[in-house]
Design an enzyme around this catalytic site. Structure first.
Site: not given
Ligand SMILES: CC(=O)SCCNC(=O)CCNC(=O)[C@H](O)C(C)(C)COP(=O)(O)OP(=O)(O)OC[C@H]1O[C@@H](n2cnc3c(N)ncnc32)[C@H](O)[C@@H]1OP(=O)(O)O
Ligand SMILES: O=CC(=O)O
Ligand SMILES: [Mg+2]
Length: 524
Positions: A157, A437
Site C-alpha cells: 500500500r 493507526d
Molecule cells: C485502519 C487501517 O489502515 S488498518 C491497517 C493498518 N494498520 C496495521 O497494519 C496495524 C498492524 N498491527 C500492528 O502494527 C501491531 O499488531 C500493533 C501495533 C497493533 C500491536 O503491536 P504489538 O503490541 O507490538 O504486538 P505484540 O507485542 O502482541 O506482537 C507479538 C508478535 O507479533 C508480531 N506482530 C504484531 N503485529 C504484527 C503484524 N501486523 N504483522 C506482523 N507481525 C506482527 C510482533 O512483531 C511480535 O513478534 P515477535 O513475537 O516475533 O517479537
Molecule cells: O485503511 C483502512 C481503514 O480502515 O482506514
Molecule cells: Mg485507511
C-alpha cells in the site's frame, strides 16, 4: 533532482540512478494531474461546506448501468480470505509473511510514519522479502527471523495522493509520496515478482473519485510500458474509505478495469471521511467513536453496496480491520477480543465479502476459522447480492448514539498518544488493547473538532461541549499522560509536540485535511 534525505542505510541500493530516472519520469508525467485532482477535492469540499450532499453522478450513469467486468485476476489472488496488514518494519514483514494469512499488505500508509528512514528501509525490506532473502536478528532474544517455505502473497500500500515526499525534490518541488512508494517498489521488484509467478500488487488508499482512479490507471499503463512489462500486469485493490468514493465504486472499477483486483472497505478512514467531508453540516454529528460500529445502518449500506458492486464486475470485495488485538496476560479479556473479531469476520463472510484484514498474527486463525466455515469456495464472486438496494440517503444516514465525557476524553487521550508515537516514527500502536493507526487517530481529532463547534453535539448529561471544556479536559489529559508514561518518556517521546499538534488541529477553525500533513512538517 535533489535528494534532501540523508544517506540512511540502503539509500544507495534503492535510489540507484536508474530508479531515480524512473521516479523522475513518473513525477514529470503525472504530478501536475495529481495536484489538479487534489485541487478538485478542495473545490468539492467547498460545495459540501455549502450544504451539498454527496450523490451518484449523472454523467456516469451509463457506466453504472453498463455490462462490463474487470480483466481476469491472477491465480494467486483468487483466494484472499485473510490478509494481514502491518508496517514495513523488517521483523514484522517476516512475521506477517509467515503468519498463515493468504496475503500480506505491507503498509507505507496508515500503519507507517513516513520518516525518510522508514521509507527507504521499508523499500529495502520488501525488496529482500520478494527475493526471500530477508532475515532479521533480534539481539534481545537472540532469535533469527527467516521466511518459511510457504509465505503470504505480498501486496504493497502506497501513501495517499495527498502526501508529498519532501526528501525528493524535482525542479525544487517535492515528489508525491505515492509515486515514490509505487515507483520504487515496481522498479526494483516487477521482474523478480513475475519470475516467481506472482506480480506487482498494490493497495491504493484514500481515493475520492473515479478521476483519481483514472490517474492511477494511466500511471500503471505508463510504468508498465517503460519497464517493458505487459499491460495489465499490475493489479490494484482500491480502498473505498472516503464518502465520495462510495458513490463512485462502479466508476472507479471501470477506470481501473485492466488493473483492478477489487475494492476494500477501509472502515476507519471511511468514518473519518464522513466526518471530514460533512464537517460543516449541522445534521451530521456522529456519536462517540466506540458507538460507530459496522452495524450502524450507514456502514451496512456501504459495505453491502461494495460487495454488490464488486461481484457484478467480477472483482473482489475485501472486508476491513477490526480494532481488537490479542491481550496478553488476561485470558478473559483476550477471549472477549477474539470473540469480537470472530463476530466481525462472520458478518463479513455471511454478507459476501471475499476476504478480510487482520492486524496481528494471533488473529489469523480467528478470521480463517470464520471464512473457512462460511466460505467453502476460494471467494464469493458467485454471490451477486442482487437483493441489496442501497440509496444515497442510506449511505448518508447519520447513526444514533451518544457522547459521554469518557468518550470525549478518550478521543483526546488516544489522539495525543498516537500522534506522539507517529512523531517518534511508529505509525501503528496498541492503545487500550486496540490497534491505533493514522485513520483511527483522524477520527478522534475530527470528532473533537466537530463537537466543540456544533451546539447540537452535547454530552449525554446535557452539558455543552465548549472550547473551554476542551481546554480543561485537554490539560487534564496531558497531565494524565505525563503520569502514565513518566516525565522522561513524556519529554523524550514527543508528547508535548503531539499535544500542541492535537490542540492546533482542534482549535483551528479551518478543518485540516489530514493530521499527517502538518505532522509531516514536524517529522523532519
Ligand atoms: C485502519 C487501517 O489502515 S488498518 C491497517 C493498518 N494498520 C496495521 O497494519 C496495524 C498492524 N498491527 C500492528 O502494527 C501491531 O499488531 C500493533 C501495533 C497493533 C500491536 O503491536 P504489538 O503490541 O507490538 O504486538 P505484540 O507485542 O502482541 O506482537 C507479538 C508478535 O507479533 C508480531 N506482530 C504484531 N503485529 C504484527 C503484524 N501486523 N504483522 C506482523 N507481525 C506482527 C510482533 O512483531 C511480535 O513478534 P515477535 O513475537 O516475533 O517479537
Ligand atoms: O485503511 C483502512 C481503514 O480502515 O482506514
Ligand atoms: Mg485507511
Amino acid at each position: 533532482m535533489n535528494i534532501a534525505g540523508n544517506m540512511t542505510a540502503g539509500t544507495e541500493e534503492i535510489l540507484t540512478p536508474e530508479a531515480l530516472e524512473f521516479l523522475y519520469c513518473l513525477h514529470d508525467q503525472f504530478n501536475g494531474r495529481r495536484k489538479a485532482l487534489l485541487e478538485n477535492r478542495r473545490h468539492r469540499q467547498l460545495r459540501f461546506d455549502a450544504g451539498e450532499k454527496p450523490d451518484f453522478l449523472d454523467d456516469t450513469k451509463h457506466i453504472r448501468e453498463g455490462d462490463w467486468t474487470v480483466a481476469p485476476i491472477p491465480a494467486d489472488l483468487q483466494d484472499r480470505r485473510v490478509e494481514i496488514t502491518g508496517p514495513v518494519d523488517r521483523k514484522m514483514i517476516i512475521n506477517a509473511l509467515n503468519s498463515g494469512a493468504k496475503a500480506f499488505m505491507a503498509d507505507f500508509e496508515d500503519a507507517t510514519s513516513p520518516t525518510w528512514s522508514n521509507m527507504i528501509e521499508g523499500q529495502v525490506n520488501i525488496k529482500d522479502a520478494v527475493r526471500k532473502t530477508i532475515e532479521f536478528h533480534q539481539l534481545s532474544n537472540g532469535k533469527t527471523y527467516r521466511l518459511n517455505e510457504e509465505t503470504a502473497v505480498l501486496l504493497v500500500r502506497t501513501r495517499g495522493l495527498h502526501l508529498d515526499e519532501n526528501h525528493v525534490l524535482i525542479d525544487k518541488e517535492p515528489m508525491a509520496g505515492a509515486f515514490f512508494d509505487f515507483g520504487l517498489y515496481l522498479f526494483h521488484n516487477a521482474a523478480a515478482l513475475l519470475a516467481r509467478n506472482t506480480g506487482p500488487y498494490f493497495y491504493l488508499p484514500k481515493l475520492e473519485s473515479h478521476l483519481e482512479a483514472r490517474l492511477w490507471n494511466d500511471v500503471f499503463v505508463f510504468a508498465q510500458q517503460k519497464l517493458g512489462i505487459p499491460n495489465g500486469t499490475i493489479k490494484a485493490t482500491m480502498l473505498i474509505e472516503t464518502i465520495p468514493a462510495a458513490f463512485e465504486m462502479d466508476e472507479m472499477l471501470y477506470e481501473l478495469r485492466d488493473h483492478a483486483a477489487g475494492l476494500n472497505c477501509g472502515r476507519w478512514d471511511y468514518i473519518f471521511s464522513f466526518l471530514k467531508r460533512l464537517h460543516k453540516q449541522h445534521d451530521v454529528i456522529l456519536p462517540e467513536r466506540g458507538q460507530v460500529t459496522m452495524l450502524a445502518p450507514f456502514m451496512r449500506a456501504y459495505t453491502q453496496l461494495c460487495i454488490q458492486t464488486c461481484h457484478k464486475r467480477n472483482a473482489f470485495a475485501m472486508g476491513g480491520m477490526a480494532a481488537q488485538i490479542p491481550i496478553r496476560h488476561n485470558p478473559e479479556a483476550n477471549e472477549e477480543a477474539f470473540r469480537k473479531v470472530a463476530e466481525d469476520k462472520r458478518r463479513e463472510t455471511l454478507d459476501g465479502h471475499d476476504g478480510t484484514w487482520v492486524a496481528h498474527p494471533g488473529l489469523v486463525p480467528v478470521a480463517l476459522a470464520e471464512f473457512d466455515k462460511h466460505m467453502p469456495t476460494p471467494n464469493q464472486l458467485h454471490r451477486k447480492r442482487e437483493d441489496v438496494h442501497v440509496t444515497a440517503s442510506d449511505l448518508l444516514e447519520v447513526p444514533e448514539g451518544s457522547i459521554t465525557e469518557e468518550g470525549f476524553r478518550m478521543n483526546i487521550h488516544v489522539g495525543v498518544q498516537y500522534i506522539a508515537s507517529w512523531l517518534n516514527g511508529n505509525g501503528a500502536v496498541p492503545i487500550n488493547h486496540l490497534m491505533e493507526d493514522a485513520a483511527t487517530a483522524e477520527i478522534s481529532r475530527s470528532q473533537v473538532w466537530q463537537w466543540i463547534r456544533h451546539p447540537e453535539a452535547k454530552l449525554i448529561d446535557g452539558r455543552e461541549i465548549t472550547i473551554d471544556l476542551f481546554k480543561t479536559v485537554f490539560n487534564e489529559e496531558m497531565e494524565n499522560l505525563k503520569t502514565l508514561v513518566g516525565e522522561k518518556e513524556y519529554r523524550l517521546g514527543h508528547y508535548k509536540e503531539a499535544g500542541e499538534l492535537f490542540a492546533e488541529l482542534t482549535l483551528n477553525d479551518e478543518f485540516e485535511e489530514f493530521l499527517t500533513i502538518p505532522g509531516y512538517g514536524k517529522l523532519q
